[in-house]
Write a protein that holds these residues in place. Structure first.
Motif, short mmCIF file in Angstrom:
data_model
loop_
_atom_site.label_atom_id
_atom_site.label_comp_id
_atom_site.label_asym_id
_atom_site.label_seq_id
_atom_site.Cartn_x
_atom_site.Cartn_y
_atom_site.Cartn_z
N ASN A 56 0.95 -1.10 0.04
CA ASN A 56 -0.15 -0.02 0.03
C ASN A 56 0.97 1.33 0.07
O ASN A 56 0.55 2.23 -0.67
N SER A 57 1.90 1.26 0.68
CA SER A 57 2.92 2.48 0.88
C SER A 57 3.48 2.60 -0.29
O SER A 57 3.71 3.82 -0.90
N LYS A 58 3.89 1.42 -1.28
CA LYS A 58 4.39 1.65 -2.38
C LYS A 58 3.52 2.10 -3.60
O LYS A 58 3.96 3.03 -4.32
N ILE A 59 2.18 1.77 -3.59
CA ILE A 59 1.24 2.16 -4.34
C ILE A 59 0.97 3.55 -4.20
O ILE A 59 1.01 4.41 -4.98
N TYR A 60 0.83 4.25 -2.67
CA TYR A 60 0.80 5.63 -2.53
C TYR A 60 1.93 6.30 -2.89
O TYR A 60 1.52 7.52 -3.72
N LYS A 61 3.03 5.77 -2.94
CA LYS A 61 4.24 6.62 -3.51
C LYS A 61 4.34 6.71 -5.12
O LYS A 61 4.52 7.79 -5.67
N GLU A 62 3.91 5.92 -5.56
CA GLU A 62 3.75 5.72 -7.18
C GLU A 62 2.67 6.95 -7.45
O GLU A 62 3.00 7.60 -8.30
N CYS A 63 1.50 6.84 -6.85
CA CYS A 63 0.41 7.65 -7.25
C CYS A 63 1.04 9.08 -7.01
O CYS A 63 0.67 10.04 -7.61
N THR A 64 1.70 9.21 -5.71
CA THR A 64 2.10 10.62 -5.47
C THR A 64 3.11 11.25 -6.60
O THR A 64 3.07 12.39 -6.98
N VAL A 65 3.81 10.59 -6.90
CA VAL A 65 4.88 10.77 -7.88
C VAL A 65 4.17 11.21 -9.30
O VAL A 65 4.66 12.11 -10.07
N LYS A 66 3.41 10.14 -9.66
CA LYS A 66 2.68 10.57 -11.07
C LYS A 66 1.94 11.73 -10.75
O LYS A 66 1.84 12.62 -11.66
N TRP A 67 1.12 12.11 -9.79
CA TRP A 67 0.50 13.30 -9.49
C TRP A 67 1.38 14.56 -9.54
O TRP A 67 1.18 15.73 -10.03
N ASP A 69 4.22 14.80 -10.87
CA ASP A 69 5.08 14.99 -12.33
C ASP A 69 4.09 15.18 -13.37
O ASP A 69 4.43 16.15 -14.43
N ASN A 70 2.58 15.03 -13.10
CA ASN A 70 1.59 15.59 -13.96
C ASN A 70 1.48 17.08 -13.83
O ASN A 70 0.98 18.04 -14.81
N ARG A 71 1.93 17.72 -12.59
CA ARG A 71 1.66 19.06 -12.19
C ARG A 71 2.93 19.68 -12.74
O ARG A 71 2.99 21.15 -12.86
N ILE A 72 3.59 19.19 -13.04
CA ILE A 72 5.30 19.92 -13.75
C ILE A 72 4.87 20.59 -15.09
O ILE A 72 4.35 19.68 -15.85
#
Length: 135
Positions: A56-67, A69-72
């Motif tokens: 779950n923490s791995k999935i959360y981190k991946e989603c946070t990185v995606k979010w 990266d999309n805002r850059i």
């Protein structure tokens, strides 16, 4: 006879407690194999819970990185558009107690920089302290 009489009290006491212990084991249904299996099951459940938390923490981190990266916002830099403030010798006009330095260039440019970022290159960086009398 004396030795036997002293040991009889200890033997009766031990027998009494052994009977009580056997009754307690039967009453509680205390089987070591069953208890061992139950502990092993609990350890397996705890390890499974730990693995799920890790996933779950791995999935959360991946989603946070995606979010993030999309805002850059992508930027395009054309050659010649970038100008460096670090050109020419500078005069230090003011130094704050926390290491901020006010720099003045020969062409009149002024900016503040951290003292750690400055280097003395062939004595071109000159330290000028302001006196209260001259201001």
């Amino acid at each position: 006879m004396k030795d036997w009489a002293l040991k009889l009290d200890d033997a009766l006491w031990a027998y009494k407690w052994l009977l009580k212990l056997r009754l307690a084991i039967k009453k509680l249904n205390f089987d070591l194999q069953i208890v061992g299996k139950h502990k092993l099951l609990q350890l397996n459940e705890m390890e499974e819970f730990q693995n799920q938390a890790y996933e779950n923490s791995k999935i959360y981190k991946e989603c946070t990185v995606k979010w993030h990266d999309n805002r850059i916002v992508p930027r395009a830099f054309l050659p010649g558009k970038l100008k460096s403030r670090w050109f020419g010798p500078f005069v230090i006009k003011d130094v704050t107690p926390y290491g901020a330095v006010e720099l003045h260039g020969k062409d009149g440019t002024k900016f503040k920089e951290n003292l750690e970022n400055l280097e003395n290159f062939e004595n071109e960086l000159i330290l000028v302290r302001k006196n209260a009398e001259t201001d």
